[in-house]
Design an enzyme around this catalytic site. Structure first.
Site, PDB file in Angstrom:
ATOM      1  N   TYR A 140       0.988  -1.314   0.004  1.00  0.00           N
ATOM      2  CA  TYR A 140       0.006   0.086   0.025  1.00  0.00           C
ATOM      3  C   TYR A 140       0.915   1.354  -0.072  1.00  0.00           C
ATOM      4  O   TYR A 140       1.668   1.331   0.767  1.00  0.00           O
ATOM      5  CB  TYR A 140      -0.956   0.130   1.352  1.00  0.00           C
ATOM      6  N   TRP A 157       1.407   5.838  -1.147  1.00  0.00           N
ATOM      7  CA  TRP A 157       1.062   6.940  -1.793  1.00  0.00           C
ATOM      8  C   TRP A 157       2.193   7.499  -2.893  1.00  0.00           C
ATOM      9  O   TRP A 157       2.019   8.373  -3.571  1.00  0.00           O
ATOM     10  CB  TRP A 157       0.732   8.144  -0.513  1.00  0.00           C
TER      11      TRP A 157
HETATM   12  N1  LIG Z   1      -2.997   7.355  12.735  1.00  0.00           N
HETATM   13  C1  LIG Z   1      -3.266   7.315  11.620  1.00  0.00           C
HETATM   14  N2  LIG Z   1      -2.668   6.596  10.721  1.00  0.00           N
HETATM   15  C2  LIG Z   1      -2.909   6.917   9.658  1.00  0.00           C
HETATM   16  C3  LIG Z   1      -4.181   7.702   8.860  1.00  0.00           C
HETATM   17  C4  LIG Z   1      -4.536   8.507   9.950  1.00  0.00           C
HETATM   18  O1  LIG Z   1      -5.775   9.244   9.706  1.00  0.00           O
HETATM   19  N3  LIG Z   1      -4.375   8.265  11.136  1.00  0.00           N
HETATM   20  N4  LIG Z   1      -4.141   7.526   7.585  1.00  0.00           N
HETATM   21  C5  LIG Z   1      -3.804   6.561   6.713  1.00  0.00           C
HETATM   22  C6  LIG Z   1      -4.183   6.894   5.270  1.00  0.00           C
HETATM   23  S1  LIG Z   1      -5.668   7.566   4.670  1.00  0.00           S
HETATM   24  C7  LIG Z   1      -3.187   6.714   4.500  1.00  0.00           C
HETATM   25  S2  LIG Z   1      -3.384   6.800   2.684  1.00  0.00           S
HETATM   26  C8  LIG Z   1      -1.899   6.079   4.911  1.00  0.00           C
HETATM   27  C9  LIG Z   1      -0.668   6.609   4.196  1.00  0.00           C
HETATM   28  O2  LIG Z   1       0.428   5.551   4.171  1.00  0.00           O
HETATM   29  P1  LIG Z   1       1.435   5.704   2.973  1.00  0.00           P
HETATM   30  O3  LIG Z   1       1.001   5.531   1.756  1.00  0.00           O
HETATM   31  O4  LIG Z   1       2.432   4.549   3.587  1.00  0.00           O
HETATM   32  O5  LIG Z   1       2.169   7.102   3.405  1.00  0.00           O
HETATM   33  P2  LIG Z   1       3.502   8.018   2.665  1.00  0.00           P
HETATM   34  O6  LIG Z   1       4.010   8.888   3.971  1.00  0.00           O
HETATM   35  O7  LIG Z   1       2.784   8.933   1.724  1.00  0.00           O
HETATM   36  O8  LIG Z   1       4.368   7.035   2.124  1.00  0.00           O
HETATM   37  C10 LIG Z   1       5.009   7.108   0.934  1.00  0.00           C
HETATM   38  C11 LIG Z   1       6.518   6.630   0.831  1.00  0.00           C
HETATM   39  O9  LIG Z   1       6.855   6.437  -0.469  1.00  0.00           O
HETATM   40  C12 LIG Z   1       8.304   6.791  -0.695  1.00  0.00           C
HETATM   41  N5  LIG Z   1       8.031   7.531  -2.019  1.00  0.00           N
HETATM   42  C13 LIG Z   1       7.573   8.643  -2.727  1.00  0.00           C
HETATM   43  N6  LIG Z   1       7.802   8.339  -4.199  1.00  0.00           N
HETATM   44  C14 LIG Z   1       8.551   7.154  -4.206  1.00  0.00           C
HETATM   45  C15 LIG Z   1       9.092   6.529  -5.468  1.00  0.00           C
HETATM   46  O10 LIG Z   1       8.786   7.059  -6.536  1.00  0.00           O
HETATM   47  N7  LIG Z   1       9.364   5.310  -5.461  1.00  0.00           N
HETATM   48  C16 LIG Z   1       9.523   4.722  -4.154  1.00  0.00           C
HETATM   49  N8  LIG Z   1       9.930   3.454  -4.059  1.00  0.00           N
HETATM   50  N9  LIG Z   1       9.203   5.429  -2.941  1.00  0.00           N
HETATM   51  C17 LIG Z   1       8.408   6.376  -3.274  1.00  0.00           C
HETATM   52  C18 LIG Z   1       8.034   8.086   0.302  1.00  0.00           C
HETATM   53  O11 LIG Z   1       9.569   8.656   0.554  1.00  0.00           O
HETATM   54  C19 LIG Z   1       7.391   7.424   1.283  1.00  0.00           C
HETATM   55  O12 LIG Z   1       8.084   6.954   2.554  1.00  0.00           O
HETATM   56  O13 LIG Z   1      -1.670   6.175   6.245  1.00  0.00           O
HETATM   57  C20 LIG Z   1      -2.706   5.798   7.243  1.00  0.00           C
HETATM   58  N10 LIG Z   1      -2.200   6.074   8.584  1.00  0.00           N
HETATM   59  N1  LIG Z   2      -2.344  18.241   3.672  1.00  0.00           N
HETATM   60  C1  LIG Z   2      -2.620  16.854   3.504  1.00  0.00           C
HETATM   61  N2  LIG Z   2      -3.600  16.634   2.799  1.00  0.00           N
HETATM   62  C2  LIG Z   2      -4.225  15.403   2.535  1.00  0.00           C
HETATM   63  C3  LIG Z   2      -3.352  14.284   3.228  1.00  0.00           C
HETATM   64  C4  LIG Z   2      -2.036  14.422   3.985  1.00  0.00           C
HETATM   65  O1  LIG Z   2      -1.489  13.705   4.479  1.00  0.00           O
HETATM   66  N3  LIG Z   2      -1.857  16.055   4.040  1.00  0.00           N
HETATM   67  N4  LIG Z   2      -3.816  12.886   3.132  1.00  0.00           N
HETATM   68  C5  LIG Z   2      -4.737  12.732   1.820  1.00  0.00           C
HETATM   69  C6  LIG Z   2      -5.442  11.304   2.258  1.00  0.00           C
HETATM   70  S1  LIG Z   2      -4.329   9.907   1.892  1.00  0.00           S
HETATM   71  C7  LIG Z   2      -6.498  11.233   2.780  1.00  0.00           C
HETATM   72  S2  LIG Z   2      -7.130   9.581   2.899  1.00  0.00           S
HETATM   73  C8  LIG Z   2      -7.413  12.410   3.114  1.00  0.00           C
HETATM   74  C9  LIG Z   2      -8.024  12.348   4.438  1.00  0.00           C
HETATM   75  O2  LIG Z   2      -9.198  13.167   4.801  1.00  0.00           O
HETATM   76  P1  LIG Z   2      -9.788  12.769   6.056  1.00  0.00           P
HETATM   77  O3  LIG Z   2      -9.835  11.501   6.364  1.00  0.00           O
HETATM   78  O4  LIG Z   2     -11.195  13.706   5.935  1.00  0.00           O
HETATM   79  O5  LIG Z   2      -8.908  13.684   7.011  1.00  0.00           O
HETATM   80  P2  LIG Z   2      -8.652  13.492   8.516  1.00  0.00           P
HETATM   81  O6  LIG Z   2      -7.439  14.461   8.897  1.00  0.00           O
HETATM   82  O7  LIG Z   2      -8.349  12.142   9.087  1.00  0.00           O
HETATM   83  O8  LIG Z   2     -10.006  13.864   9.295  1.00  0.00           O
HETATM   84  C10 LIG Z   2     -10.756  15.119   8.818  1.00  0.00           C
HETATM   85  C11 LIG Z   2     -11.395  15.566  10.025  1.00  0.00           C
HETATM   86  O9  LIG Z   2     -12.073  14.913  10.932  1.00  0.00           O
HETATM   87  C12 LIG Z   2     -12.010  15.184  12.212  1.00  0.00           C
HETATM   88  N5  LIG Z   2     -12.455  14.123  12.854  1.00  0.00           N
HETATM   89  C13 LIG Z   2     -11.757  13.090  13.633  1.00  0.00           C
HETATM   90  N6  LIG Z   2     -12.685  12.259  14.243  1.00  0.00           N
HETATM   91  C14 LIG Z   2     -13.852  12.778  14.119  1.00  0.00           C
HETATM   92  C15 LIG Z   2     -15.186  12.578  14.823  1.00  0.00           C
HETATM   93  O10 LIG Z   2     -15.249  11.758  15.680  1.00  0.00           O
HETATM   94  N7  LIG Z   2     -16.015  13.313  14.787  1.00  0.00           N
HETATM   95  C16 LIG Z   2     -15.985  14.517  13.912  1.00  0.00           C
HETATM   96  N8  LIG Z   2     -16.982  15.218  13.754  1.00  0.00           N
HETATM   97  N9  LIG Z   2     -14.776  14.626  13.380  1.00  0.00           N
HETATM   98  C17 LIG Z   2     -13.749  13.861  13.500  1.00  0.00           C
HETATM   99  C18 LIG Z   2     -10.615  15.528  12.362  1.00  0.00           C
HETATM  100  O11 LIG Z   2     -10.566  16.428  13.523  1.00  0.00           O
HETATM  101  C19 LIG Z   2     -10.511  16.300  11.043  1.00  0.00           C
HETATM  102  O12 LIG Z   2     -10.385  17.801  11.122  1.00  0.00           O
HETATM  103  O13 LIG Z   2      -6.636  13.494   2.868  1.00  0.00           O
HETATM  104  C20 LIG Z   2      -5.822  13.603   1.785  1.00  0.00           C
HETATM  105  N10 LIG Z   2      -5.180  15.141   1.958  1.00  0.00           N
HETATM  106 MO   LIG Z   3      -5.382   8.184   2.637  1.00  0.00          MO
END
Ligand SMILES: Nc1nc2c(c(=O)[nH]1)N[C@H]1C(S)=C(S)[C@@H](COP(=O)(O)OP(=O)(O)OC[C@H]3O[C@@H](n4cnc5c(=O)[nH]c(N)nc54)[C@H](O)[C@@H]3O)O[C@H]1N2
Ligand SMILES: Nc1nc2c(c(=O)[nH]1)N[C@H]1C(S)=C(S)[C@@H](COP(=O)(O)OP(=O)(O)OC[C@H]3O[C@@H](n4cnc5c(=O)[nH]c(N)nc54)[C@H](O)[C@@H]3O)O[C@H]1N2
Ligand SMILES: [Mo]
Length: 838
Positions: free
Chosen positions: A144, A146
């Site tokens: 998985y 990004w």
């Molecule tokens: N506590 C908590 N945990 C969460 C979340 C949360 O809301 N709370 N959100 C979750 C969500 S929605 C997501 S999507 C995940 C994200 O989880 P990840 O997708 O694992 O997050 P990234 O930090 O974007 O990791 C991307 C990695 O790819 C590397 N990379 C970038 N470009 C390239 C490339 O071209 N080649 C290679 N080989 N590597 C590259 C970057 O250096 C980086 O280390 O995290 C989840 N974890």
């Molecule tokens: N700058 C930036 N942008 C991103 C990303 C990033 O890492 N950085 N990640 C991207 C990715 S992979 C994803 S999946 C999306 C994630 O998008 P989201 O999942 O929508 O993002 P989160 O920040 O996890 O949560 C959004 C809001 O939900 C609120 N929230 C949490 N728990 C609760 C609850 O119980 N009740 C209510 N009412 N609100 C709650 C948090 O306080 C937060 O303000 O964003 C994308 N965009």
């Molecule tokens: Mo995500």
């Protein structure tokens, strides 16, 4: 489930590229600009880099689209020059004896530099060995990720292409983003909604009277897209702010979004993880006061009668009144009633983010919003109903019509005999070419992504999953690219155990991330700024085709992921590299092919009135092509066709209607996901008896990073406190605990402990703390994460048996001023190379 279905179109149209219709012209110029400006792209936008003497000195947006700043665009130099892996490396014990490599030393062992060719041979040999001894189901390559944007540089798809052609692998289903919502919503409305175009902004701005931002932080999360961001939606949020409409934000936290709407919106702050109780109470109030759309319910939905019994307490003896909910969610009954009536009396668009469903029983949230919206009866009307992606990529920005580029695909499972690649194993039922979209699952065997640590730790155990049973395979070889699972997966200490189990772990990385440090073999790869590529923008809009031109030379001897896999193919079997590269296609060959797919579509469509130049001319100009929306896309309303004719335009549910009660789910008989939306107490929350810790921790997405990406850049200086990830704590709570702003604190629970820097203000309500996900995990000898990675503290159990999503935002923690143990080393090493590496 196809994530990012916007790319679907490109599969069908792929064939067009077989007939290139361009006259031969000048060569595509791949010479690097030594001094000057280069247009390229990344998740965070179309970018303009300034290069001086072959070095990046500045990066910014190609064009300004709004007044909302996007600092992520400004750190290209650090992303190229900082924290890089500088040579192929092998963990010492693994190099000494790959058959007995002391996996328990992962993350502690020394590293040894090896020549690139030797590392390639080693991986090919050990992969072959595992395949021969343990079969396809021992190869864990869900990976998985990004990664970076680009149609060729999709690291994960390149890995899958390699793993498919060499005989298959174990993959993953779903994602971390919408793990619960994307599984429940097809049962309810027949489609995911979370990755689909929304009722477009011009319609919202014209028709909605009330706009609700429920659990979303768009001013932060819209800074990027999975492709290249077109930042299309910021200007609409600016218009919304200045529109005079009634705006209601429902989020426990004060965020960059609540500040953006300061003075223009009402902020309601429920207790974390209790929104379903609040929504149920709104539904109860509408029912009791007769303010609900009976006709909509009877024409467009099924099962309200059964749900009604639950609302009235006839099912479990508890009526879901506003007074009942007040005790759970902390919002006054009076306010709950007023909100419900306001939504009914006015055209209301309920926009919701995804954070709320990243919680225990997260399935219930979006199901309940659909149910509430059904009672309001505005689904399918301009500016009414719900939308689950206004905060992501550019949901709601009108889609453009033009060309869509093709992308590299994950190939299909191949057969290798006597060291020779024999071709695809079609006859064996392999899934073919299924992977245009980044998360479509091309593996023959897979499990839900958030269960990764469980799967590694419990081979042979079975898992209930959306009506099916999955048996975990016995995995012994992990290959991960483009992701940072050691930081992103919940419950890091459990995850570390899982990562110390298999015999072999290979990682391609740009930087010494915690995941690279937990591997056995590491290939240093280029960032997207060190290679050429091409991308669409904006996930939902397809607004631009962007030339992602290489900005600077490949640094520190890094290779492109594509090159690594081509070289692995060469070492693995005769004829394999030929197949992988489709007869030797180079980077520029692929990019040209991808471009021509789109250009042919555009040129064949005379109504567009656009003539796309030859690839060479286009590439050499180094400028994005921009397409326009149509009148139709500018007036798009979700579910309008369903509302017009629910029989002709039936939803993809068993009944063809919105399912408030699902017989499909009823038949599954799960105790943790019933057949209608239900309030379940989360495993940890503030209202529980015998709380294991005092504070509810929300770990949202960071404004100034993409997860862990960019943690090593200068942006960190603007948010780090006491040299660590900041934790936000309420003033009153801080006073009680003797914590002041700027203090170094320890945050802990039964699962783990981290250091963080205290920010004391009212961004968090009492007993709630905020710590953004994504700080690079950096443990000391006591397992104390010195950088502040949130997932050391979170819980790794599924949302429910239905979706098996992650529950990041369900987590209680304690916090105290940090008292160093005797001799405890808390020097930050997150961004330093491990032992033995340069
Ligand atoms: N506590 C908590 N945990 C969460 C979340 C949360 O809301 N709370 N959100 C979750 C969500 S929605 C997501 S999507 C995940 C994200 O989880 P990840 O997708 O694992 O997050 P990234 O930090 O974007 O990791 C991307 C990695 O790819 C590397 N990379 C970038 N470009 C390239 C490339 O071209 N080649 C290679 N080989 N590597 C590259 C970057 O250096 C980086 O280390 O995290 C989840 N974890
Ligand atoms: N700058 C930036 N942008 C991103 C990303 C990033 O890492 N950085 N990640 C991207 C990715 S992979 C994803 S999946 C999306 C994630 O998008 P989201 O999942 O929508 O993002 P989160 O920040 O996890 O949560 C959004 C809001 O939900 C609120 N929230 C949490 N728990 C609760 C609850 O119980 N009740 C209510 N009412 N609100 C709650 C948090 O306080 C937060 O303000 O964003 C994308 N965009
Ligand atoms: Mo995500």
């Amino acid at each position: 489930m196809k994530r990012r279905s916007f790319l679907k179109g490109s599969v069908a149209l792929g064939a067009a590229s077989a007939i290139p219709n361009f006259a031969l012209g000048a060569e595509a110029n791949t010479a690097l600009v030594k001094n000057g400006e280069v247009i390229t792209g990344a998740h965070w936008g179309i970018l303009k880099a300034t290069v001086k003497d072959g070095k990046i000195v500045k990066s910014q947006a190609w064009k300004k689209t709004s007044n909302v700043p996007n600092p992520l665009q400004t750190a290209m130099d650090d992303l190229v020059y900082k924290a890089r892996i500088k040579a192929p490396m092998v963990r010492k014990s693994y190099l000494e004896n790959p058959d007995s490599p002391k996996p328990e030393l992962r993350g502690k062992d020394e590293w040894v530099e090896v020549p690139y060719e030797e590392a390639i041979k080693l991986v090919a040999k050990e992969l072959k060995k595992t395949r021969e001894q343990k079969g396809m189901n021992s190869i864990c390559a869900g990976s998985y990720a990004w990664q970076s944007s680009g149609a060729l540089g999709m690291a994960r798809t390149l890995l899958h292409r390699f793993m498919n052609m060499t005989g298959g692998f174990v993959g993953v289903t779903g994602d971390f983003s919408t793990g619960a919502a994307q599984v429940i919503l097809p049962h309810v409305v027949g489609s995911s909604q979370v990755y689909e175009q929304q009722t477009v902004w011009p319609v919202v701005l014209e028709n909605s009277k009330v706009v609700v931002l429920w659990g979303m932080n768009p001013i932060g999360t819209l800074r990027l897209s999975f492709t290249v961001s077109d930042e299309g939606s910021f200007k609409y949020f600016e218009k919304l702010r200045d529109s005079g409409k009634e705006i209601i934000i429902i989020d426990p936290l004060k965020t960059i979004t609540t500040k953006f709407f300061e003075g223009k919106a009402t902020h309601i702050r429920p207790t974390p993880n209790t929104d379903v109780a609040m929504m149920l109470a709104m539904a109860n109030h509408l029912l009791k006061s007769g303010k609900y759309d009976k006709e909509f319910l009877s024409t467009y939905t099924v099962g309200f009668d059964k749900f009604e019994q639950y609302l009235l307490g006839k099912e479990d003896g508890v009526e879901k009144t506003p007074e009942w909910a007040e005790k759970i969610c902390g919002i006054e009954a009076k306010v709950i009633k007023e909100l419900a009536e306001k939504f009914f009396d006015n055209r209301t668009m309920i926009m919701a983010g995804w954070g709320m469903q990243r919680a225990h029983h997260g399935e219930q949230v979006h199901w309940m919003i659909v149910t509430l919206a059904s009672m309001l009866g505005q689904i399918g009307l301009p500016g009414g109903g719900f939308g689950f992606s206004y905060h992501y990529a550019n949901g709601g920005t009108p889609s453009c019509v033009g060309g869509v580029i093709k992308t590299i695909n994950a190939g299909s499972v191949g057969i290798i005999k006597d060291g020779k690649y024999m071709g695809p194993a079609n006859a064996d039922g392999a899934k073919e070419n299924a992977a245009q979209s980044w998360l479509s699952n091309t593996a023959l065997m897979s499990y839900p992504v958030a269960r990764n640590a469980d799967a590694l730790l419990n081979p042979g155990a079975t898992l209930d999953d959306n009506g099916n049973k999955i048996t975990y395979p016995d995995m012994d070889f992990i290959y991960w690219v483009g992701g940072n699972p050691l930081t992103q997966q919940q419950d890091t200490n459990k995850n570390v155990k899982a990562w110390r189990k298999p015999r072999t772990i290979v990682v391609n990385e740009i930087y010494w991330t915690p995941t690279a440090k937990m591997a056995d073999i590491v290939f240093p790869v280029t960032s997207s700024y060190e290679r050429n590529d091409i991308s669409m923008t904006g996930d939902y809009t397809n607004m631009h085709i962007v030339p992602q031109k290489q900005v600077v030379e490949k640094q520190f001897g890094a290779k492109d992921d594509y090159q690594v896999f081509v070289d692995l193919c060469k070492a693995y079997a005769d004829g394999l590299a030929e197949a992988y590269t489709e007869g030797g296609k180079t980077e520029m060959d692929w990019i040209k092919e991808f471009y021509e797919t789109a250009a042919n579509q555009v040129n064949a469509n005379e109504a567009l009135g656009i003539k796309m130049p030859s690839f060479e001319e286009w590439w050499n100009k180094n400028e994005p092509t921009e397409f326009s929306p149509t009148m139709e896309s500018e007036s798009y309303v979700t579910f309008a066709d369903f509302r017009e004719d629910p029989i002709l335009n039936a939803l993809g549910t068993p009944s063809g209607l919105i399912e408030i009660y699902s017989e499909t789910i009823e038949k599954m008989g799960y105790d943790d996901c019933k057949a209608h939306p239900t309030w379940f107490e989360p495993i940890e929350w503030l209202g529980m008896k015998d709380k294991p810790a005092r504070f509810h921790m929300i770990s949202p997405h960071p404004n100034d990073r993409l997860h862990s990406q960019q943690n090593q850049t200068k942006l960190r200086d603007s948010y780090a406190v006491a040299g660590r990830e900041p934790i936000f704590i309420n003033e009153e709570d801080a006073k009680e605990l003797g914590i002041k702003g700027g203090d170094l604190v320890r945050v802990f629970n039964a699962r783990g402990q981290i250091l963080a820097g205290a920010v004391v203000n009212d961004d968090t309500p009492r007993n709630v703390v905020k710590l953004c996900e994504g700080a690079w995990y950096d443990p000391n000898e006591n397992g104390l994460c010195k950088n502040g990675s949130a997932n050391v503290l979170t819980i790794d159990i599924p949302t429910s048996k239905l979706a098996n999503g992650n529950i990041s935002h369900t987590c209680l923690v304690n916090i105290e001023p940090y008292k160093p143990k005797e001799g405890e080393d808390i020097t930050l090493t997150a961004f330093m190379p491990p032992k033995g590496a340069k």
